[in-house]
Design an enzyme around this catalytic site. Structure first.
Site, PDB file in Angstrom:
ATOM      1  N   CYS A  45       2.348 -21.094   8.404  1.00 25.48           N
ATOM      2  CA  CYS A  45       2.154 -21.970   7.708  1.00 25.48           C
ATOM      3  C   CYS A  45       1.602 -22.713   5.907  1.00 25.48           C
ATOM      4  O   CYS A  45       1.208 -22.828   5.647  1.00 25.48           O
ATOM      5  CB  CYS A  45       0.440 -22.686   8.744  1.00 25.48           C
ATOM      6  N   ASP A 295       3.673 -20.663  20.214  1.00 29.31           N
ATOM      7  CA  ASP A 295       4.349 -21.723  19.933  1.00 29.31           C
ATOM      8  C   ASP A 295       5.072 -22.299  21.175  1.00 29.31           C
ATOM      9  O   ASP A 295       6.362 -22.957  21.353  1.00 29.31           O
ATOM     10  CB  ASP A 295       5.289 -21.777  19.167  1.00 29.31           C
TER      11      ASP A 295
END
Length: 577
Positions: A45, A295
């Protein structure tokens, strides 16, 4: 007694967290991580901030808080976890409890026996079915290799123009990364009619779009990219949409990701139609010896009670701890998520939790959208700034289904959204929102905090006391509409209202709220009225005064002039506040 063997496939977020948790609880367990990349345990991120230069060294994304580089040697020596990098898991033999792996450098293959297997295979960037995406100057920036390549091109001065396909969180973050520090002429192309689709409702999305444009990012909405073509070998690329052609030295695709459940599906594990691995609250797959998180899985949405894909590093870390606890003999559970999300776009923060109005409608709720604009701390405190905070509530049950907001003081916004996320998970109502206890001191909050004001406004709307019109509905009716019988009643002071009166003439009437009672005879009773003030508070008071006088054909503009201006609906002379 034989040593318990744990194999973890994937070593970015969930994998390392799981491994370290297991070793802390059961140092006698044999834990091995396998990853096909050479870079492991990094903050993906943080990639936009590395490209922008906010994070100067890529190693900072792979370092601990005490500046230790998270290499295979670090995990083996400091954590007791063995790591095989550049090694791909090819298949899983569930009956024999073995994973077949291949070294990508040498081609050597072998099997790894396990007692417990953890799948942390992450997500895969969506790929548009259009020609030209295999060009070396087209990238998704989904890993460190791509990030370093992009930053090198920019640093060498090879990128003057960039086109970003997709106006989701990554697309908006990358727009800032390219244009803010490097001065790259940046254009976003989005197929949806708004930025941050699926994340924000239209009112706030318009504000984010304007914010991007104020920072020299061109935004094209409702456009489909048809082709990326090479003009000549060294010349710019040509991005062709259904409406225009755009030159670009670099094209970044940011059209979302999908869960990487291929290995699980091939092993016969249960996966969703979207490819996400299905797990229970213990994060076990359909095979109780195999866990999955991060994820690659789908999680339970705590509002819809359906599974959804929500790729977030924070969830991966929380889930890694739960998996590690359970493999070590504990009994931890992951209850699900309300989809709490935040993103920084230039000097503006955007944060959400729960459902948008559109999503709530799709789920069969009867949603009401409520918008409040208020200072994020005491109005008299020097650092106060306006916060735009909205709620989606169910008309029948009065349950709060979602919250969303934006503010220049990002920490103030995210702190409130985090608190409201817990309220959503607890099935809180507007009354709970009105009475939510928050800490108060003028440097950090108002005595009537904005979250309480949001609950109060929602109560008034549901109870029929406050009849509202949204900013985008107001734009359609007043700025672009042809309703000659629609007038605005501006209840602010004359100085604030003057530029609007000058601009719109007889369609914009100014009667300050404190004088309204004595000037009711000046309010047209044969026209439709939209009552406006700076934020929607004084106009609500005026709405009640009008109703008392028998004038019931009036609506209150949610967010007031502040929301209209933030959305870029009207451009007036400076000095109007």
């Amino acid at each position: 007694m034989a040593t318990t063997r744990v194999v973890i496939i994937g070593a970015v977020a969930l994998g390392p967290k799981t491994a370290c948790r297991i070793k802390r609880l059961r140092p006698d367990f044999d834990v091995i991580m396998v990853d096909q990349d050479e870079y492991i345990s990094y903050g993906g991120c943080g990639i936009p901030y590395y490209i922008s230069g906010d994070v100067s060294d890529v190693n900072e994304l792979m370092s601990t808080s005490f500046h230790m580089l998270r290499t295979p040697e670090f995990f083996e020596k400091a954590k007791g976890v063995k790591v095989l990098t550049r090694t791909r898991a090819e298949s899983i033999d569930r009956k024999a409890k073995r994973v077949w792996v291949r070294n990508l450098l040498t081609g050597q293959e072998k099997d790894l026996p396990y007692d417990y297997l953890v799948l942390a295979t992450g997500s895969i960037p969506n790929r548009l079915p259009i020609p030209g995406l295999d060009h070396p100057r087209v990238t998704s920036v989904s890993n460190l290799h791509e990030a370093m390549a992009v930053k090198e091109k920019i640093a060498k001065g090879e990128v003057d123009k960039a086109v970003i396909v997709g106006a989701g969180a990554i697309g908006c973050e990358m727009a800032e990364a390219l244009s803010d520090l490097w001065g790259v002429e940046t254009t976003i192309v989005e197929i949806a009619p708004q930025v941050l689709p699926g994340v924000l409702d239209t009112s706030l999305a318009r504000m984010v779009q304007k914010h991007l444009e104020e920072h020299d990012v061109t935004v094209h909405l409702g456009e489909t990219v048809r082709e990326v073509a090479e003009t000549d070998e060294d010349g710019p690329l040509m991005v062709r949409t259904d409406k225009r052609e755009l030159e670009a030295d670099l094209v970044i695709t940011a059209v979302g990701v999908r869960p990487n459940g291929d290995l699980a599906r091939a092993a016969g594990l249960a996966v969703s139609p979207r490819g996400g691995i299905l797990v229970n609250q213990r994060l076990q797959t359909s095979d109780p010896s195999i866990y999955a998180g991060g994820d690659c899985i789908e999680v339970l949405h705590q509002i819809t009670a359906k599974h959804f894909h929500f790729p977030q590093g924070s969830l991966a870390n929380r889930q890694g701890r739960i998996i590690g606890t359970n493999i070590a003999g504990g009994s931890a559970r992951f209850p699900g998520s309300v989809g709490t999300f935040a993103v920084k776009i230039f000097d503006m923060a955007v944060a959400t939790a729960g459902l948008t109005r559109k999503a709530a409608e799709a789920e069969g709720f009867d949603p009401v959208f409520v918008l409040v604009v208020q200072a994020d701390r005491a109005h008299f405190y020097p650092t106060q700034d306006l916060m735009y905070l909205a709620a989606v509530v169910d008309r029948k049950t009065r349950r709060v289904l979602g919250v969303q907001g934006m503010s220049h003081n990002g920490d103030a916004l995210v702190g409130r959204i985090n608190a409201l996320a817990a309220l959503l998970a607890a099935k809180g109502t507007v009354e709970d929102l009105s009475n939510l206890e928050v800490a108060y001191t003028p440097p950090f909050a108002s005595a009537m905090d904005i979250v309480n004001a949001l609950g109060n406004t929602a109560e008034n709307v549901l109870d029929g006391l406050n009849r509202t019109v949204d900013p985008e509905e107001f734009e359609a009716l007043f700025f672009r509409g042809k309703e000659d019988d629609l007038l605005c009643l501006d209840v602010r002071g004359p100085q604030n209202a003057a530029p609007f009166v000058a601009r719109f003439g007889d369609r914009w009437i100014n009667i300050p709220q404190e004088t309204l009672e004595e000037r009711l005879d000046q309010v047209p009773r044969d026209k439709k009225l939209v009552v406006v003030c700076n934020s929607g508070v004084r106009s609500y008071e005026a709405l009640l005064q009008l109703r008392k006088a028998g004038i019931t054909n009036a609506l209150n503009l949610q967010g007031g002039v502040a929301a209209v201006k933030k959305s870029g609906m009207v451009d007036l002379s400076e000095g109007e506040s």
